[in-house]
Design a protein around this motif. Structure first.
Motif, PDB file in Angstrom:
ATOM      1  N   MET A  73      11.301 -49.135 -24.834  1.00 22.74           N
ATOM      2  CA  MET A  73      11.512 -48.301 -23.645  1.00 22.74           C
ATOM      3  C   MET A  73      12.018 -46.933 -24.070  1.00 22.74           C
ATOM      4  SD  MET A  73      11.648 -47.702 -20.549  1.00 22.74           S
ATOM      5  CE  MET A  73      12.216 -46.133 -19.965  1.00 22.74           C
ATOM      6  N   ARG A  74      11.307 -45.893 -23.700  1.00 19.87           N
ATOM      7  CA  ARG A  74      11.715 -44.539 -24.059  1.00 19.87           C
ATOM      8  C   ARG A  74      12.397 -43.902 -22.845  1.00 19.87           C
ATOM      9  NH1 ARG A  74       9.031 -39.546 -26.591  1.00 19.87           N
ATOM     10  NH2 ARG A  74      10.300 -39.447 -28.447  1.00 19.87           N
ATOM     11  N   TYR A  75      13.672 -43.554 -23.000  1.00 19.97           N
ATOM     12  CA  TYR A  75      14.397 -42.950 -21.886  1.00 19.97           C
ATOM     13  C   TYR A  75      14.003 -41.487 -21.738  1.00 19.97           C
ATOM     14  CZ  TYR A  75      17.477 -46.989 -21.670  1.00 19.97           C
ATOM     15  OH  TYR A  75      17.988 -48.255 -21.513  1.00 19.97           O
ATOM     16  N   PHE A 113      19.198 -34.456 -29.543  1.00 21.28           N
ATOM     17  CA  PHE A 113      18.627 -35.790 -29.314  1.00 21.28           C
ATOM     18  C   PHE A 113      17.407 -36.076 -30.187  1.00 21.28           C
ATOM     19  CE2 PHE A 113      20.982 -35.006 -25.377  1.00 21.28           C
ATOM     20  CZ  PHE A 113      21.696 -36.195 -25.288  1.00 21.28           C
ATOM     21  N   LYS A 114      17.125 -35.179 -31.150  1.00 19.95           N
ATOM     22  CA  LYS A 114      15.857 -35.342 -31.898  1.00 19.95           C
ATOM     23  C   LYS A 114      15.815 -36.627 -32.729  1.00 19.95           C
ATOM     24  CE  LYS A 114      16.966 -32.921 -36.108  1.00 19.95           C
ATOM     25  NZ  LYS A 114      17.086 -31.747 -36.847  1.00 19.95           N
ATOM     26  N   ASN A 115      16.980 -37.160 -33.089  1.00 22.43           N
ATOM     27  CA  ASN A 115      16.999 -38.398 -33.882  1.00 22.43           C
ATOM     28  C   ASN A 115      17.097 -39.649 -33.007  1.00 22.43           C
ATOM     29  OD1 ASN A 115      16.821 -37.022 -36.315  1.00 22.43           O
ATOM     30  ND2 ASN A 115      19.031 -36.674 -36.354  1.00 22.43           N
ATOM     31  N   TYR A 116      16.940 -39.484 -31.725  1.00 25.05           N
ATOM     32  CA  TYR A 116      17.044 -40.631 -30.818  1.00 25.05           C
ATOM     33  C   TYR A 116      15.722 -40.843 -30.079  1.00 25.05           C
ATOM     34  CZ  TYR A 116      21.944 -40.383 -31.870  1.00 25.05           C
ATOM     35  OH  TYR A 116      23.122 -40.372 -32.545  1.00 25.05           O
ATOM     36  N   ASP A 117      15.486 -42.096 -29.757  1.00 24.74           N
ATOM     37  CA  ASP A 117      14.224 -42.440 -29.108  1.00 24.74           C
ATOM     38  C   ASP A 117      14.309 -42.098 -27.613  1.00 24.74           C
ATOM     39  OD1 ASP A 117      11.709 -43.412 -28.714  1.00 24.74           O
ATOM     40  OD2 ASP A 117      12.358 -45.481 -28.436  1.00 24.74           O
ATOM     41  N   CYS A 118      14.161 -40.809 -27.308  1.00 23.05           N
ATOM     42  CA  CYS A 118      14.171 -40.390 -25.911  1.00 23.05           C
ATOM     43  C   CYS A 118      13.313 -39.127 -25.765  1.00 23.05           C
ATOM     44  CB  CYS A 118      15.590 -40.141 -25.407  1.00 23.05           C
ATOM     45  SG  CYS A 118      16.473 -38.922 -26.364  1.00 23.05           S
ATOM     46  N   GLU A 119      12.896 -38.894 -24.538  1.00 25.67           N
ATOM     47  CA  GLU A 119      12.042 -37.738 -24.286  1.00 25.67           C
ATOM     48  C   GLU A 119      12.845 -36.722 -23.482  1.00 25.67           C
ATOM     49  OE1 GLU A 119       7.857 -36.845 -21.882  1.00 25.67           O
ATOM     50  OE2 GLU A 119       8.612 -38.890 -22.056  1.00 25.67           O
ATOM     51  N   ILE A 120      12.772 -35.437 -23.884  1.00 25.51           N
ATOM     52  CA  ILE A 120      13.512 -34.402 -23.148  1.00 25.51           C
ATOM     53  C   ILE A 120      12.531 -33.641 -22.256  1.00 25.51           C
ATOM     54  CG2 ILE A 120      15.037 -32.382 -23.339  1.00 25.51           C
ATOM     55  CD1 ILE A 120      16.277 -34.855 -24.656  1.00 25.51           C
ATOM     56  N   VAL A 125      25.708 -36.208 -27.071  1.00 27.19           N
ATOM     57  CA  VAL A 125      25.020 -37.474 -27.363  1.00 27.19           C
ATOM     58  C   VAL A 125      25.929 -38.649 -26.990  1.00 27.19           C
ATOM     59  CG1 VAL A 125      24.099 -38.910 -29.234  1.00 27.19           C
ATOM     60  CG2 VAL A 125      23.561 -36.471 -29.161  1.00 27.19           C
ATOM     61  N   GLN A 126      27.209 -38.507 -27.319  1.00 25.31           N
ATOM     62  CA  GLN A 126      28.163 -39.580 -27.028  1.00 25.31           C
ATOM     63  C   GLN A 126      28.255 -39.838 -25.518  1.00 25.31           C
ATOM     64  OE1 GLN A 126      32.110 -38.608 -28.484  1.00 25.31           O
ATOM     65  NE2 GLN A 126      32.960 -40.011 -26.988  1.00 25.31           N
ATOM     66  N   LYS A 127      28.320 -38.763 -24.732  1.00 25.66           N
ATOM     67  CA  LYS A 127      28.463 -38.938 -23.268  1.00 25.66           C
ATOM     68  C   LYS A 127      27.188 -39.504 -22.659  1.00 25.66           C
ATOM     69  CE  LYS A 127      32.384 -36.185 -22.400  1.00 25.66           C
ATOM     70  NZ  LYS A 127      33.341 -36.005 -21.350  1.00 25.66           N
ATOM     71  N   VAL A 128      26.041 -39.028 -23.119  1.00 25.47           N
ATOM     72  CA  VAL A 128      24.775 -39.559 -22.584  1.00 25.47           C
ATOM     73  C   VAL A 128      24.604 -41.010 -23.043  1.00 25.47           C
ATOM     74  CG1 VAL A 128      22.261 -39.317 -22.653  1.00 25.47           C
ATOM     75  CG2 VAL A 128      23.691 -37.298 -22.353  1.00 25.47           C
ATOM     76  N   GLY A 129      25.069 -41.302 -24.270  1.00 28.03           N
ATOM     77  CA  GLY A 129      24.972 -42.665 -24.807  1.00 28.03           C
ATOM     78  C   GLY A 129      25.793 -43.670 -24.013  1.00 28.03           C
ATOM     79  N   LEU A 171      20.982 -45.280 -26.064  1.00 28.17           N
ATOM     80  CA  LEU A 171      20.242 -44.426 -27.004  1.00 28.17           C
ATOM     81  C   LEU A 171      20.037 -45.169 -28.316  1.00 28.17           C
ATOM     82  CD1 LEU A 171      21.942 -40.934 -26.643  1.00 28.17           C
ATOM     83  CD2 LEU A 171      19.584 -41.494 -26.100  1.00 28.17           C
ATOM     84  N   LYS A 172      18.790 -45.190 -28.770  1.00 25.12           N
ATOM     85  CA  LYS A 172      18.513 -45.859 -30.051  1.00 25.12           C
ATOM     86  C   LYS A 172      18.021 -44.833 -31.059  1.00 25.12           C
ATOM     87  CE  LYS A 172      18.030 -50.597 -28.963  1.00 25.12           C
ATOM     88  NZ  LYS A 172      18.097 -50.728 -27.542  1.00 25.12           N
ATOM     89  N   PRO A 173      18.620 -44.816 -32.262  1.00 29.81           N
ATOM     90  CA  PRO A 173      18.153 -43.846 -33.262  1.00 29.81           C
ATOM     91  C   PRO A 173      16.720 -44.136 -33.701  1.00 29.81           C
ATOM     92  CG  PRO A 173      20.173 -44.952 -33.958  1.00 29.81           C
ATOM     93  CD  PRO A 173      19.685 -45.670 -32.760  1.00 29.81           C
TER      94      PRO A 173
END
Lengths: 170, 393
Positions: B1-3, B22-29, B113-117, B122-124
């Motif tokens: 699942m991509r957030y 967020f570039k090292n995390y599996d999410c879309e901006i 990143v910490q607050k959004v996590g 968030l998965k690296p």
């Protein structure tokens, strides 16, 4: 709430120093040092002869004001590249627009931090949208009712000047 | 699942910093430059979190937030303010409209990143090519069950897996556990008092961290009403008591989308091995069949030319197993893969009793099987040998 002209100069000096230090250390990992001057600099001393990028953001509310941050072009480019995480060559490809936006944002953060401290001292204000001036051989002259204060900083050997123009608000 | 994270800021610089963070995390901006663009994008592609600036042209952040909170379709999207507008009064005023968090610029990327996590899991992203989770990877399983005997039964029945089984007795404990752990699957007893299982299910589905986590109901076989209700509200599945643990394990592995093929297929040096377990239940045979063709192709593609069907753990042969082995042999022949078998005395003896298996050649050990590939006629490799494998076919 004291009137603006009753606030001692040291308060503005401390407030802008804290803002500059916080923004440059947090966003660029660069320590900023306040450069004391024996006497208050005259507006003429801000006449620019080299190419500069000047960011400006206003605040309106209990105090109305504008803060200008002066950076020479080379320093502005270094700050922008660091902020965006790109190399100087990549920044050159992105062009002046990227530098303008980055310096606009640095100014926004600095003025925001300054203004938030004023708000917490009982002078609530809100920010305006940043804008950028570019060029050399120009001088910004305030209207006569505004109080002007100029502060200088040293950031890893580069000069940053903060020009504060303020007058009582609502 | 991509957030999806929507960044609404008129500064391109800030949007770039957010992307960098967020570039090292599996999410879309997703990006918007003002409130109008932000609302349009949120309607078109609902994000999982919104990072919102305040001072923007066209429509500012406060107006966008107010409109967002009055839209039934968008009001549950968590909003984190990311703005230079601080000051206690300002923050309090905006907090009243409803925001999940408030970050005052300047900000550290780590803090963002910490607050959004805390809101989304968030998965690296790893450098290795994307690989699905395997049955041999650890997983966190939460069991919400007020009967200790059932929890003990599940822990005992799944102890051979690398899964960490954590039991709690109440829904409150379950919510706390999910808040601090990335849970891969949840089992909830449907007989918790006051329909608590269904209340908990609704909470799990409205919490971002567990929105997509598979949830199974545990229910007595005869309680058809609870089973039906679980299906209606959207439970991933139901496991009936008394629990069939191997069956439950297979269901859980499927729900977690685990690759179970490594249990049955491997490459040992230059040989492709299909190993069948002692208990070849219907679900085991179905699993093996699912992977068979792809695994054989994969082996051939990587240069393997020999296959061993390892049945040394198998105690008895029945028709479904014979059918699977015949399919496996046929699959090998189609790709010119030489094959042979390893089996115990009991299985070899049973093979003699069936028309289809009478001619199968078994070896006692893997080493014998391996050496047989060197001898002429020691393995099956060509259409002529089909008769030897299945004389009556």
């Amino acid at each position: 709430m004291p009137a603006i002209n009753e606030i001692p100069d040291t308060v503005f000096e401390e407030t802008i120093t804290r803002a500059v230090k916080e923004v440059f250390s947090t966003m660029l990992s660069q320590p900023a040092r306040f450069v004391p001057m024996p006497q208050r600099p005259e507006p003429d001393s801000l006449e620019l002869v080299h190419p500069h990028v000047v960011g400006t953001v206003g605040f309106i509310g209990a105090i109305n004001g504008l803060i200008y941050l002066y950076l020479d072009v080379e320093f502005a480019q270094r700050c922008s590249a660091s902020l965006l995480g790109v190399s100087p060559a990549e920044l050159a490809e992105l062009g002046d627009e990227a530098v303008n936006d980055a310096i606009g944002e640095l100014t926004n953060m600095t003025v925001g931090t300054f203004k938030n401290q004023l708000s917490d001292r009982g002078f609530p204000c809100r920010l305006t949208i940043p804008s950028i001036l570019r060029g050399s051989r120009f001088r910004i002259e305030p209207i006569s009712s505004a109080t002007r204060r100029i502060y200088r900083f040293d950031i890893a050997g580069s000069a940053l000047t903060a020009d504060l123009l303020m007058q009582p608000g609502e | 699942m991509r957030y999806k994270i929507l960044s609404v800021d008129d500064s391109k610089t800030v949007r770039i910093i957010i992307k960098k963070a967020f570039k090292n995390y599996d999410c879309e901006i997703l990006e918007a430059a003002n409130g109008v663009e932000g609302l349009a994008l949120a309607n078109k592609e609902p994000p999982d979190v919104i990072l919102l600036d305040i001072t923007m042209p066209v429509m500012d952040g406060v107006e966008m937030l107010t409109k967002l909170k009055s839209d039934p379709a968008l009001k549950t999207i968590p909003v984190v303010m990311l703005t230079a507008e601080g000051g206690k009064e300002n923050v309090l005023k905006i907090a009243k409209i409803g925001v999940r968090d408030y970050i005052v610029k300047p900000f550290k990327e780590d803090l963002l990143v910490q607050k959004v996590g805390r809101i989304i899991d968030l998965k690296p992203i790893t450098d290795a090519p994307a690989k699905g989770k395997s049955i041999f990877d650890p997983a966190k399983i939460l069991v919400v069950e007020d009967k200790p005997a059932i929890l003990a039964q599940i822990q005992e029945g799944l102890k051979h897996t690398p899964w960490q089984i954590h039991g709690v007795a109440t829904t409150g404990e379950a919510i706390d556990y999910c808040g601090t752990n990335a849970v891969d699957l949840i089992l909830i007893s449907l007989s918790l008092p006051d329909e608590a299982a269904f209340t908990l299910f609704r909470v799990l589905r409205t919490t971002l961290k567990t929105k997509y986590t598979p949830v199974f109901g545990l229910v007595v076989k005869t309680d058809g009403a609870a089973q039906q209700q679980a299906q209606q509200v959207g439970f991933t599945g139901v496991a009936t008591k008394p629990l069939d643990l191997p069956e439950l394990e297979a269901k859980m592995a499927r729900a977690m989308n685990l690759d179970t093929s490594e249990r049955y297929f491997r490459i040992a040096e230059d040989v492709f091995v299909m190993r069948l377990p002692e208990a070849c239940t219907a679900s085991v045979l179905a699993e093996v069949s699912t992977y068979l063709r792809a695994k054989v192709s994969e082996a051939v593609d990587s240069g393997i030319g020999k296959a061993v069907f390892d049945l040394h753990e198998v105690k008895r042969l029945d028709m479904p197993l014979i059918k699977l082995l015949l399919t496996a042999m046929q699959t090998c022949r189609e790709v010119a893969l030489q094959y042979t078998l390893v089996g115990s005395g009991a299985v070899v003896a049973e093979c003699r009793g069936y028309e289809d298996t009478r001619g199968w050649q078994f070896h006692e050990t893997m080493e014998d099987a391996r050496q047989s590939f060197q001898k002429p006629g020691g393995s099956v490799s060509a259409p002529a040998a089909v008769a030897a494998a299945a004389p009556a076919a």
